[in-house]
Scaffold this motif. Structure first.
Motif, PDB file in Angstrom:
ATOM      1  N   GLU A  35     -25.049 -29.273 -11.344  1.00 46.76           N
ATOM      2  CA  GLU A  35     -26.205 -29.277 -12.250  1.00 46.76           C
ATOM      3  C   GLU A  35     -26.333 -30.623 -12.965  1.00 46.76           C
ATOM      4  OE1 GLU A  35     -28.292 -26.614 -13.435  1.00 46.76           O
ATOM      5  OE2 GLU A  35     -27.603 -25.370 -11.777  1.00 46.76           O
ATOM      6  N   ASP A  36     -27.581 -31.067 -13.150  1.00 50.83           N
ATOM      7  CA  ASP A  36     -27.820 -32.267 -13.941  1.00 50.83           C
ATOM      8  C   ASP A  36     -27.576 -31.956 -15.414  1.00 50.83           C
ATOM      9  OD1 ASP A  36     -28.604 -33.496 -11.616  1.00 50.83           O
ATOM     10  OD2 ASP A  36     -30.744 -33.342 -12.027  1.00 50.83           O
ATOM     11  N   VAL A  37     -27.149 -32.974 -16.168  1.00 51.25           N
ATOM     12  CA  VAL A  37     -26.912 -32.812 -17.602  1.00 51.25           C
ATOM     13  C   VAL A  37     -28.044 -33.511 -18.338  1.00 51.25           C
ATOM     14  CG1 VAL A  37     -25.341 -33.334 -19.501  1.00 51.25           C
ATOM     15  CG2 VAL A  37     -24.417 -32.754 -17.251  1.00 51.25           C
ATOM     16  N   LEU A  38     -28.743 -32.759 -19.194  1.00 51.28           N
ATOM     17  CA  LEU A  38     -29.824 -33.316 -20.012  1.00 51.28           C
ATOM     18  C   LEU A  38     -29.321 -33.452 -21.438  1.00 51.28           C
ATOM     19  CD1 LEU A  38     -32.784 -31.131 -18.734  1.00 51.28           C
ATOM     20  CD2 LEU A  38     -32.216 -33.449 -18.055  1.00 51.28           C
ATOM     21  N   ILE A  39     -29.323 -34.663 -21.954  1.00 55.17           N
ATOM     22  CA  ILE A  39     -28.907 -34.906 -23.328  1.00 55.17           C
ATOM     23  C   ILE A  39     -30.154 -35.245 -24.134  1.00 55.17           C
ATOM     24  CG2 ILE A  39     -27.522 -36.361 -24.854  1.00 55.17           C
ATOM     25  CD1 ILE A  39     -25.607 -36.735 -22.496  1.00 55.17           C
ATOM     26  N   PRO A  40     -30.474 -34.421 -25.139  1.00 54.01           N
ATOM     27  CA  PRO A  40     -31.684 -34.663 -25.940  1.00 54.01           C
ATOM     28  C   PRO A  40     -31.653 -36.035 -26.620  1.00 54.01           C
ATOM     29  CG  PRO A  40     -30.765 -32.494 -26.406  1.00 54.01           C
ATOM     30  CD  PRO A  40     -29.764 -33.215 -25.572  1.00 54.01           C
ATOM     31  N   TRP A  41     -32.804 -36.654 -26.691  1.00 52.55           N
ATOM     32  CA  TRP A  41     -32.921 -37.984 -27.297  1.00 52.55           C
ATOM     33  C   TRP A  41     -32.481 -37.956 -28.759  1.00 52.55           C
ATOM     34  CZ3 TRP A  41     -33.314 -42.579 -25.218  1.00 52.55           C
ATOM     35  CH2 TRP A  41     -33.672 -43.662 -26.015  1.00 52.55           C
ATOM     36  N   LYS A  42     -32.694 -36.828 -29.440  1.00 52.09           N
ATOM     37  CA  LYS A  42     -32.316 -36.723 -30.849  1.00 52.09           C
ATOM     38  C   LYS A  42     -30.804 -36.734 -31.040  1.00 52.09           C
ATOM     39  CE  LYS A  42     -32.567 -31.671 -30.981  1.00 52.09           C
ATOM     40  NZ  LYS A  42     -31.164 -31.429 -31.108  1.00 52.09           N
ATOM     41  N   ASP A  43     -30.019 -36.478 -29.974  1.00 45.56           N
ATOM     42  CA  ASP A  43     -28.555 -36.483 -30.067  1.00 45.56           C
ATOM     43  C   ASP A  43     -27.960 -37.877 -29.936  1.00 45.56           C
ATOM     44  OD1 ASP A  43     -28.641 -33.777 -30.403  1.00 45.56           O
ATOM     45  OD2 ASP A  43     -27.877 -33.276 -28.412  1.00 45.56           O
ATOM     46  N   ILE A  44     -28.771 -38.856 -29.589  1.00 41.41           N
ATOM     47  CA  ILE A  44     -28.277 -40.228 -29.461  1.00 41.41           C
ATOM     48  C   ILE A  44     -28.107 -40.819 -30.854  1.00 41.41           C
ATOM     49  CG2 ILE A  44     -28.807 -42.545 -28.643  1.00 41.41           C
ATOM     50  CD1 ILE A  44     -30.279 -41.262 -26.317  1.00 41.41           C
ATOM     51  N   ARG A  93     -24.526 -52.514 -26.663  1.00 40.38           N
ATOM     52  CA  ARG A  93     -24.668 -53.433 -25.536  1.00 40.38           C
ATOM     53  C   ARG A  93     -24.122 -52.837 -24.247  1.00 40.38           C
ATOM     54  NH1 ARG A  93     -22.196 -58.982 -26.942  1.00 40.38           N
ATOM     55  NH2 ARG A  93     -23.298 -59.529 -25.045  1.00 40.38           N
ATOM     56  N   ASP A  94     -23.063 -52.007 -24.360  1.00 39.24           N
ATOM     57  CA  ASP A  94     -22.414 -51.454 -23.170  1.00 39.24           C
ATOM     58  C   ASP A  94     -22.480 -49.939 -23.085  1.00 39.24           C
ATOM     59  OD1 ASP A  94     -21.719 -54.066 -22.818  1.00 39.24           O
ATOM     60  OD2 ASP A  94     -19.605 -53.790 -23.250  1.00 39.24           O
ATOM     61  N   VAL A  95     -22.587 -49.277 -24.227  1.00 37.12           N
ATOM     62  CA  VAL A  95     -22.492 -47.820 -24.242  1.00 37.12           C
ATOM     63  C   VAL A  95     -23.594 -47.192 -25.081  1.00 37.12           C
ATOM     64  CG1 VAL A  95     -19.993 -47.795 -23.916  1.00 37.12           C
ATOM     65  CG2 VAL A  95     -20.913 -47.769 -26.205  1.00 37.12           C
ATOM     66  N   ILE A  96     -23.790 -45.908 -24.839  1.00 37.55           N
ATOM     67  CA  ILE A  96     -24.669 -45.089 -25.663  1.00 37.55           C
ATOM     68  C   ILE A  96     -23.798 -44.025 -26.292  1.00 37.55           C
ATOM     69  CG2 ILE A  96     -26.608 -43.487 -25.666  1.00 37.55           C
ATOM     70  CD1 ILE A  96     -27.657 -44.974 -23.199  1.00 37.55           C
ATOM     71  N   LEU A  97     -23.777 -43.974 -27.624  1.00 40.88           N
ATOM     72  CA  LEU A  97     -22.978 -42.987 -28.333  1.00 40.88           C
ATOM     73  C   LEU A  97     -23.839 -41.776 -28.640  1.00 40.88           C
ATOM     74  CD1 LEU A  97     -21.104 -45.337 -30.818  1.00 40.88           C
ATOM     75  CD2 LEU A  97     -20.275 -44.417 -28.655  1.00 40.88           C
ATOM     76  N   VAL A  98     -23.354 -40.598 -28.240  1.00 38.46           N
ATOM     77  CA  VAL A  98     -24.101 -39.366 -28.461  1.00 38.46           C
ATOM     78  C   VAL A  98     -23.227 -38.377 -29.216  1.00 38.46           C
ATOM     79  CG1 VAL A  98     -25.538 -39.638 -26.420  1.00 38.46           C
ATOM     80  CG2 VAL A  98     -23.436 -38.351 -26.246  1.00 38.46           C
ATOM     81  N   GLU A  99     -23.871 -37.531 -29.973  1.00 36.45           N
ATOM     82  CA  GLU A  99     -23.201 -36.435 -30.661  1.00 36.45           C
ATOM     83  C   GLU A  99     -23.911 -35.169 -30.211  1.00 36.45           C
ATOM     84  OE1 GLU A  99     -21.862 -35.172 -35.148  1.00 36.45           O
ATOM     85  OE2 GLU A  99     -22.826 -37.085 -34.798  1.00 36.45           O
ATOM     86  N   THR A 100     -23.322 -34.490 -29.234  1.00 44.98           N
ATOM     87  CA  THR A 100     -23.984 -33.358 -28.605  1.00 44.98           C
ATOM     88  C   THR A 100     -23.004 -32.221 -28.378  1.00 44.98           C
ATOM     89  OG1 THR A 100     -25.375 -32.700 -26.760  1.00 44.98           O
ATOM     90  CG2 THR A 100     -23.613 -34.236 -26.262  1.00 44.98           C
TER      91      THR A 100
END
Length: 90
Positions: free
Chosen positions: A54-63, A68-75
């Motif tokens: 399954e694909d994983v969808l991370i809501p934009w509001k959780d970003i 520069r190298d990473v995206i930090l999410v709290e999900t």
């Protein structure tokens, strides 16, 4: 930032410190053209012959931060663990 540049970033969960994968796509709201989710494609099963997970969808509001190298999410979304492979022996 372009989609190509965004796809070069690893997605890291702040609470666990785990690398969830790289951004593969984004989804938009059809009416407002606002970004809704970043998409992490599921892992291939048997080189893609058996499809993919399954694909994983991370809501934009959780970003929380795009660096520069990473995206930090709290999900709270759970990403399936990769199974550890046994070493190949002849």
């Amino acid at each position: 930032m372009t989609l190509y540049e965004l796809c070069q970033h690893d997605v890291i969960c702040i609470s666990t410190g785990k690398n969830l994968g790289k951004v593969d796509d984004i989804s938009f709201d059809e009416k407002t053209a606002a970004i809704q989710n970043i998409v992490l494609y599921g892992r291939l099963k048997l080189f893609g012959l058996l499809g993919r997970e399954e694909d994983v969808l991370i809501p934009w509001k959780d970003i929380r931060k795009i660096g520069r190298d990473v995206i930090l999410v709290e999900t709270q979304i759970v990403v399936p663990e990769r199974k550890k492979r046994l070493p190949f022996m002849i």
